[in-house]
Design a protein around this motif. Sequence first.
Motif, PDB file in Angstrom:
ATOM      1  N   ASP A 193     -60.976  53.954 -25.005  1.00  0.00           N
ATOM      2  CA  ASP A 193     -61.459  55.275 -24.598  1.00  0.00           C
ATOM      3  C   ASP A 193     -60.399  56.346 -24.831  1.00  0.00           C
TER       4      ASP A 193
ATOM      5  N   LEU B  34     -67.495  55.792 -30.196  1.00  0.00           N
ATOM      6  CA  LEU B  34     -67.147  54.719 -29.279  1.00  0.00           C
ATOM      7  C   LEU B  34     -68.415  53.970 -28.882  1.00  0.00           C
ATOM      8  N   THR B  35     -68.402  52.652 -29.097  1.00  0.00           N
ATOM      9  CA  THR B  35     -69.588  51.820 -28.938  1.00  0.00           C
ATOM     10  C   THR B  35     -69.238  50.517 -28.250  1.00  0.00           C
ATOM     11  N   ASP B  36     -70.089  50.086 -27.324  1.00  0.00           N
ATOM     12  CA  ASP B  36     -69.969  48.759 -26.726  1.00  0.00           C
ATOM     13  C   ASP B  36     -70.794  47.807 -27.576  1.00  0.00           C
ATOM     14  N   THR B  37     -70.170  46.749 -28.073  1.00  0.00           N
ATOM     15  CA  THR B  37     -70.869  45.806 -28.939  1.00  0.00           C
ATOM     16  C   THR B  37     -71.508  44.688 -28.124  1.00  0.00           C
TER      17      THR B  37
ATOM     18  N   SER C 240     -66.890  43.756 -27.328  1.00  0.00           N
ATOM     19  CA  SER C 240     -65.817  44.654 -27.753  1.00  0.00           C
ATOM     20  C   SER C 240     -66.236  46.101 -27.551  1.00  0.00           C
ATOM     21  N   ARG C 241     -65.273  46.971 -27.446  1.00  0.00           N
ATOM     22  CA  ARG C 241     -65.515  48.418 -27.361  1.00  0.00           C
ATOM     23  C   ARG C 241     -64.781  49.020 -28.551  1.00  0.00           C
ATOM     24  N   ASP C 242     -65.522  49.570 -29.508  1.00  0.00           N
ATOM     25  CA  ASP C 242     -64.978  49.969 -30.803  1.00  0.00           C
ATOM     26  C   ASP C 242     -65.327  51.397 -31.191  1.00  0.00           C
ATOM     27  N   HIS C 243     -64.547  51.937 -32.114  1.00  0.00           N
ATOM     28  CA  HIS C 243     -64.921  53.149 -32.847  1.00  0.00           C
ATOM     29  C   HIS C 243     -64.315  53.055 -34.238  1.00  0.00           C
TER      30      HIS C 243
ATOM     31  N   GLY D 283     -60.528  48.898 -31.637  1.00  0.00           N
ATOM     32  CA  GLY D 283     -61.295  48.349 -30.536  1.00  0.00           C
ATOM     33  C   GLY D 283     -60.572  47.240 -29.807  1.00  0.00           C
ATOM     34  N   THR D 284     -61.321  46.567 -28.967  1.00  0.00           N
ATOM     35  CA  THR D 284     -60.751  45.550 -28.094  1.00  0.00           C
ATOM     36  C   THR D 284     -61.016  44.125 -28.565  1.00  0.00           C
TER      37      THR D 284
END
Length: 95
Positions: free
Chosen positions: A46, A63-66, A70-73, A86-87
């Motif tokens: 974030d 920013l997207t929750d997969t 994972s949380r990516d952009h 991302g994570t």
Amino acid sequence: MPWVHSTGAPQPLFPAPRRPRSWGAFGQATKHLGPTSVYVVVADPDAHYARTVAAGARIVMPLTDTDYGSRDHIAGDAEGNLWCFGTYAPELPSP
């Protein structure tokens, strides 16, 4: 085009030039390849996304929750390369 280092400090981004003929055999072998993408694991996606947007980067995917957790952009650079942040960090199996 400014870029944000994972430490949060703005960094200049110097895209690599297209493969010139002077690169010899390597240049010839890779001349038809397109841009690439890189995935960088970040601790706080974030905050990283906020810095990326504030730096003026071209956002390809916000920013997207997969569905795999994972949380990516994704941002794109001037050469067409994709920078994914991302994570997602899978663990390697033990030997």
